[in-house]
Design an enzyme around this catalytic site. Structure first.
Site, PDB file in Angstrom:
ATOM      1  N   LYS A 184       0.926  -1.185   0.123  1.00 20.11           N
ATOM      2  CA  LYS A 184       0.260   0.207  -0.163  1.00 20.11           C
ATOM      3  C   LYS A 184       0.484   1.240  -0.095  1.00 20.11           C
ATOM      4  O   LYS A 184       1.909   1.473   0.993  1.00 20.11           O
ATOM      5  CB  LYS A 184      -1.162   0.013   1.179  1.00 20.11           C
ATOM      6  CG  LYS A 184      -1.491   0.937   1.134  1.00 20.11           C
ATOM      7  CD  LYS A 184      -2.756   1.454   2.676  1.00 20.11           C
ATOM      8  CE  LYS A 184      -1.530   2.479   3.887  1.00 20.11           C
ATOM      9  NZ  LYS A 184      -2.267   1.941   5.225  1.00 20.11           N
ATOM     10  N   ARG A 201      -9.713   0.134   7.670  1.00 23.96           N
ATOM     11  CA  ARG A 201      -9.356  -0.884   7.686  1.00 23.96           C
ATOM     12  C   ARG A 201      -8.935   0.237   9.146  1.00 23.96           C
ATOM     13  O   ARG A 201      -8.280  -0.724  10.774  1.00 23.96           O
ATOM     14  CB  ARG A 201      -8.137  -1.495   7.543  1.00 23.96           C
ATOM     15  CG  ARG A 201      -7.396  -0.633   7.633  1.00 23.96           C
ATOM     16  CD  ARG A 201      -6.090  -0.180   8.216  1.00 23.96           C
ATOM     17  NE  ARG A 201      -4.067   0.175   7.313  1.00 23.96           N
ATOM     18  CZ  ARG A 201      -3.845   0.400   7.963  1.00 23.96           C
ATOM     19  NH1 ARG A 201      -3.943   1.269   9.195  1.00 23.96           N
ATOM     20  NH2 ARG A 201      -2.445   1.274   7.249  1.00 23.96           N
ATOM     21  N   GLN A 207     -11.498   9.983   9.717  1.00 23.59           N
ATOM     22  CA  GLN A 207     -11.436   8.995  10.286  1.00 23.59           C
ATOM     23  C   GLN A 207     -11.968   9.335  11.755  1.00 23.59           C
ATOM     24  O   GLN A 207     -12.728   8.139  12.296  1.00 23.59           O
ATOM     25  CB  GLN A 207      -9.555   9.364  10.713  1.00 23.59           C
ATOM     26  CG  GLN A 207      -9.734   7.812  11.445  1.00 23.59           C
ATOM     27  CD  GLN A 207     -10.031   6.340  10.677  1.00 23.59           C
ATOM     28  OE1 GLN A 207     -10.561   6.001  10.996  1.00 23.59           O
ATOM     29  NE2 GLN A 207      -9.875   7.043   9.210  1.00 23.59           N
ATOM     30  N   GLY A 212      -4.039   8.403  15.946  1.00 26.30           N
ATOM     31  CA  GLY A 212      -3.376   9.491  15.189  1.00 26.30           C
ATOM     32  C   GLY A 212      -1.424   9.644  14.788  1.00 26.30           C
ATOM     33  O   GLY A 212      -1.380  10.108  14.225  1.00 26.30           O
ATOM     34  N   ASP A 232       1.450   7.990  13.841  1.00 29.35           N
ATOM     35  CA  ASP A 232       1.959   7.341  13.012  1.00 29.35           C
ATOM     36  C   ASP A 232       2.996   7.705  12.350  1.00 29.35           C
ATOM     37  O   ASP A 232       3.700   7.304  11.683  1.00 29.35           O
ATOM     38  CB  ASP A 232       1.176   6.606  11.934  1.00 29.35           C
ATOM     39  CG  ASP A 232       0.270   7.875  11.390  1.00 29.35           C
ATOM     40  OD1 ASP A 232       0.982   8.727  11.352  1.00 29.35           O
ATOM     41  OD2 ASP A 232      -0.230   7.305  10.514  1.00 29.35           O
ATOM     42  N   LYS A 262       4.618  13.260  15.450  1.00 24.58           N
ATOM     43  CA  LYS A 262       3.158  12.905  16.080  1.00 24.58           C
ATOM     44  C   LYS A 262       3.150  12.348  17.105  1.00 24.58           C
ATOM     45  O   LYS A 262       3.716  11.153  17.913  1.00 24.58           O
ATOM     46  CB  LYS A 262       2.284  12.106  15.025  1.00 24.58           C
ATOM     47  CG  LYS A 262       2.679  12.901  13.713  1.00 24.58           C
ATOM     48  CD  LYS A 262       1.992  12.205  12.843  1.00 24.58           C
ATOM     49  CE  LYS A 262       1.604  12.935  11.149  1.00 24.58           C
ATOM     50  NZ  LYS A 262       0.497  11.647  10.423  1.00 24.58           N
TER      51      LYS A 262
END
Length: 312
Positions: free
Chosen positions: A65, A109, A137, A221, A223, A227
């Site tokens: 992906k 997902r 999201q 959030g 990732d 962050k």
């Protein structure tokens, strides 16, 4: 296959939640080959590109992906997320399907993973949900919560009051649940049984002094190394910490900011809960956290599921 085709046939359902649950179980029970995420930062335009993949032994196909997040896009009238998934034959390497989904499969997902966390880690009698963030999201996460909990009320906070009011309008119409827009993130946390944080925040939003007995927080959030949605004190205060992938959470998720080896050693991966029967919550008073950084195993699972639903 484009996004509109996928939207017609692929819905956020209990079946999809089960598929993602199985992906977590596979991570804990099989020798899954899941390389570290490759990320390209585009600081000039407040953007990033991630490449994720995982091969799960016994599966006849797997996914690679490419996903993007360009966080100034809403100012330009564009969605934050984009991307595509490529489904590949495990035996021959043949390209089976290309999903030009513009981030839809990732959104679904990730929301399903939030449902898995809520199902297994939050209190069974959770009725009041809190959402921090107002993007796509945030919407999917709330919808996913309704699959595993009969919610009574929702609170939402976002930096833009206008966007929060839009969230309220859309989700009340879609889910038939009352949604209250709060003035602060603190109010969301203090008055919710389950809180989902859905922001690209680089400085912590949720503070330890806001926590209360029985609360569950799913933080999805963080990732990337820059962050963080939860203060370091949050992880030090809660009773149980869970995550999707411990190595990944330590590198990119909320555990990156944790320097307490005891917390890290006692963190439970979701797959241990779904596949090995490890208990996360022992009583209704415990405060729990699940850190979701997003795994390639989830991407393989949903790409295979989409191919099955739409027809291979």
């Amino acid at each position: 296959m484009d996004r509109s085709t996928l939207e017609e046939k692929l819905l956020l359902t209990g079946d999809l939640v089960s598929v993602i649950e199985e992906a977590f179980t596979a991570l804990a029970s099989r020798q899954v080959i899941m390389p570290e995420i490759m990320r390209i930062d585009i600081p000039e335009f407040n953007g990033e590109v991630d490449i994720k993949s995982a091969y799960i032994p016994g599966y006849d196909s797997f996914c690679v992906k490419l996903s993007t997040g360009f966080f100034d896009n809403p100012k330009k009238g564009l969605p934050t997320s984009n991307g595509m998934m490529i489904l590949i034959d495990s035996e021959t390497g043949e390209i089976l399907k290309i999903f030009a989904d513009q981030g839809l499969l990732t959104d679904l997902r990730t929301a399903a993973a939030g449902a898995v966390a809520a199902k297994h880690v939050s209190r069974e009698n959770s009725e009041y949900a809190g959402i921090i963030g107002t993007g796509s999201q945030a919407r999917y996460q709330l919808e996913a919560l309704t699959i595993v909990h009969p919610l009574k009320e929702v609170r939402v906070w976002g930096r833009s009051r206008k966007k929060a009011e839009k969230f309220k309008e859309e989700m009340e119409e879609k889910l038939g649940l009352p949604v209250t827009v709060t003035a602060t993130a603190e109010e969301v946390v203090r008055k919710s049984d389950i809180v989902v944080t859905t922001t690209p925040a680089s400085e912590p939003i949720v503070q330890a002094e806001w926590l209360h007995p029985g609360l569950h927080i799913t933080a999805m959030g963080s990732d990337a190394e820059h962050k963080q949605e939860l203060s370091e004190e949050v992880l030090a205060t809660v009773d149980v910490v869970t995550c999707d992938s411990l190595p990944q959470s330590r590198r990119l998720g909320e555990l990156r900011a944790c320097n307490d080896n005891n917390i890290i050693e006692n963190t439970i991966e979701l797959g241990e809960i779904t596949g090995k029967g490890v208990a996360a919550r022992e009583n209704e008073e415990q405060i729990t956290v699940t850190d979701l950084s997003g795994t390639g195993a989830q991407d393989t699972a949903i790409a295979r599921y989409a191919n099955q639903i739409i027809g291979g």
